[in-house]
Design an enzyme around this catalytic site. Sequence first.
Site, PDB file in Angstrom:
ATOM      1  N   HIS A 105     -30.034 -28.154  14.347  1.00  0.00           N
ATOM      2  CA  HIS A 105     -30.576 -26.804  14.969  1.00  0.00           C
ATOM      3  C   HIS A 105     -31.219 -27.305  17.188  1.00  0.00           C
ATOM      4  O   HIS A 105     -31.676 -27.058  17.427  1.00  0.00           O
ATOM      5  CB  HIS A 105     -31.490 -26.398  15.077  1.00  0.00           C
ATOM      6  CG  HIS A 105     -30.729 -25.076  14.129  1.00  0.00           C
ATOM      7  ND1 HIS A 105     -29.636 -24.732  13.663  1.00  0.00           N
ATOM      8  CD2 HIS A 105     -31.570 -24.423  12.585  1.00  0.00           C
ATOM      9  CE1 HIS A 105     -29.991 -24.161  12.480  1.00  0.00           C
ATOM     10  NE2 HIS A 105     -30.545 -23.923  12.220  1.00  0.00           N
ATOM     11  N   HIS A 177     -30.157 -16.446  16.231  1.00  0.00           N
ATOM     12  CA  HIS A 177     -30.686 -16.662  14.312  1.00  0.00           C
ATOM     13  C   HIS A 177     -31.377 -15.589  13.756  1.00  0.00           C
ATOM     14  O   HIS A 177     -32.669 -15.757  13.483  1.00  0.00           O
ATOM     15  CB  HIS A 177     -31.319 -18.528  14.017  1.00  0.00           C
ATOM     16  CG  HIS A 177     -31.533 -18.872  13.191  1.00  0.00           C
ATOM     17  ND1 HIS A 177     -31.932 -18.531  11.824  1.00  0.00           N
ATOM     18  CD2 HIS A 177     -31.151 -20.680  12.437  1.00  0.00           C
ATOM     19  CE1 HIS A 177     -32.010 -19.227  11.356  1.00  0.00           C
ATOM     20  NE2 HIS A 177     -31.276 -20.785  10.789  1.00  0.00           N
ATOM     21  N   GLU A 311     -25.495 -16.370  10.937  1.00  0.00           N
ATOM     22  CA  GLU A 311     -25.452 -17.142  12.520  1.00  0.00           C
ATOM     23  C   GLU A 311     -23.479 -17.065  11.838  1.00  0.00           C
ATOM     24  O   GLU A 311     -22.740 -17.535  11.906  1.00  0.00           O
ATOM     25  CB  GLU A 311     -25.890 -18.055  11.474  1.00  0.00           C
ATOM     26  CG  GLU A 311     -27.793 -17.602  11.158  1.00  0.00           C
ATOM     27  CD  GLU A 311     -27.731 -19.348  10.569  1.00  0.00           C
ATOM     28  OE1 GLU A 311     -27.816 -19.885  11.944  1.00  0.00           O
ATOM     29  OE2 GLU A 311     -28.911 -19.402   9.605  1.00  0.00           O
TER      30      GLU A 311
END
Length: 346
Positions: A105, A177, A311
Site C-alpha cells: 500500500h 480503501h 478496491e
Amino acid sequence: MKRSKRLFGEVDGRPVYEYTLENSHGMQLSIMDYGAAVTAIKMPDKKGNVQNIVLGFDSVAPYVAYRPFYGATIGRVAGRIAAGKVVLEGKEVQLMVNEGKNHHHGGIPAFESRFWEVDEAATEGTLVFTYLSPDGENGYPGNLTVQVKHSLTEENEWKIHYTATTDKTTLFNPTNHVYFNLSGDHTKGVLNHMLQLESDQYAPLKEDSIPTGSLLEVEGTPFDFRELAPLKTGVESDHPQTVANRGYDHPFVLRQSADHPAGQLVDPESGRRIRFYTDRESVVVYLNNWVEGAYEIEGRKVQPYSGIALETQMLPDAIHHPNFGETILKPDEAFYSETTYQFDTL
C-alpha cells in the site's frame, strides 16, 4: 447541494478538517483532508432510517493510532509488490519493505497518512484533494502530482476521479480503501450481504498474499459471484485460498463495460444496494478478515467481517506479471481513472 466543513482533530499540531457534501435526497459524503479519506457515507434504508454505511471514526485520532485504511486514498501503488523490487527503464528500484519481505500500500507513511490540499473553490457537489509525492518517497522515483476529485450527484452517485503526472518514470496504481457495511451497524458484519461481480477469473495468492501470477476460472469455486451470492460463502468454504486468508482478500478480473455495472452489493435486511462502475481491470475484495477487536467504533469493538472493501485497481503486483496490465507512468503521460458507486434501496 449543501457543503459543510468541521474540525476533525489535529495531527502533529496541524488541524484536520472533515468536509461533507449533502444532496437533496439527504445522502451525505464526508471526507477529511488527512489521507483524503472517506469518513462517512450516510443514506436511508428501505424504511427511511439514515445511517453511516461505511466504517469510520468520529475524529482523526484513531486513524493515526491504528492505521486501518478506512476510506483512505491508497498509493502510490495499492496492494503488495514482491520484495519491493521493480525494474524501471532497465534500472532496479528498491521500494520500502513494510510487510514481511514485501512492499504494501505504498509504504509507511504513504498517501493515507499525508495531508492533502483541498480546493475550497471546487464546483458544487465536488471535493478536490491534491498531493505532491516527492521524488524518492518510500523509494518511488519522480515527483508525482496526484489529484483526487470526489463528487456526489443528485442520482446518489459517489464518483472518484484520479489524475496524476510525474517528472520521472514511476509506478502508479491507486485505489480507495472504503469498507462498506450496508446494515449501518458494524457489529452485524457483512457475511449475509450478497455480492455479484462481472468476473470470470480471480488471482490466487501465495502465502505472503502476493499473487502467483496465474488467473483461475471462478466456476465451481467460492470465487464465483457471477450471480448474487452471500459473502459467507468464502468464509465457510474449505477452499485452500479462502482458508489461508480467513475468507476473501483476492483480486477479481472484471469484464469491461462502460454502461453496465461491474458488480453490486446488496444487504437484504436493510434493502440498501450499491452498484459500481469502473475503468479499472480488477477489484480486490477484502472483508476486514484480520481485524482483532483492538479498537472501537461508537463504543463497540470492531471484529472480523465488519465491512467489505471493493478496491478498484489494476491487478496487484502487475509490474512482475506481464498478463496483469500496465502500472508504469511516464513523464509524457497523464494518468486518469474513474470509479462510480451508485446507491439505492430495493
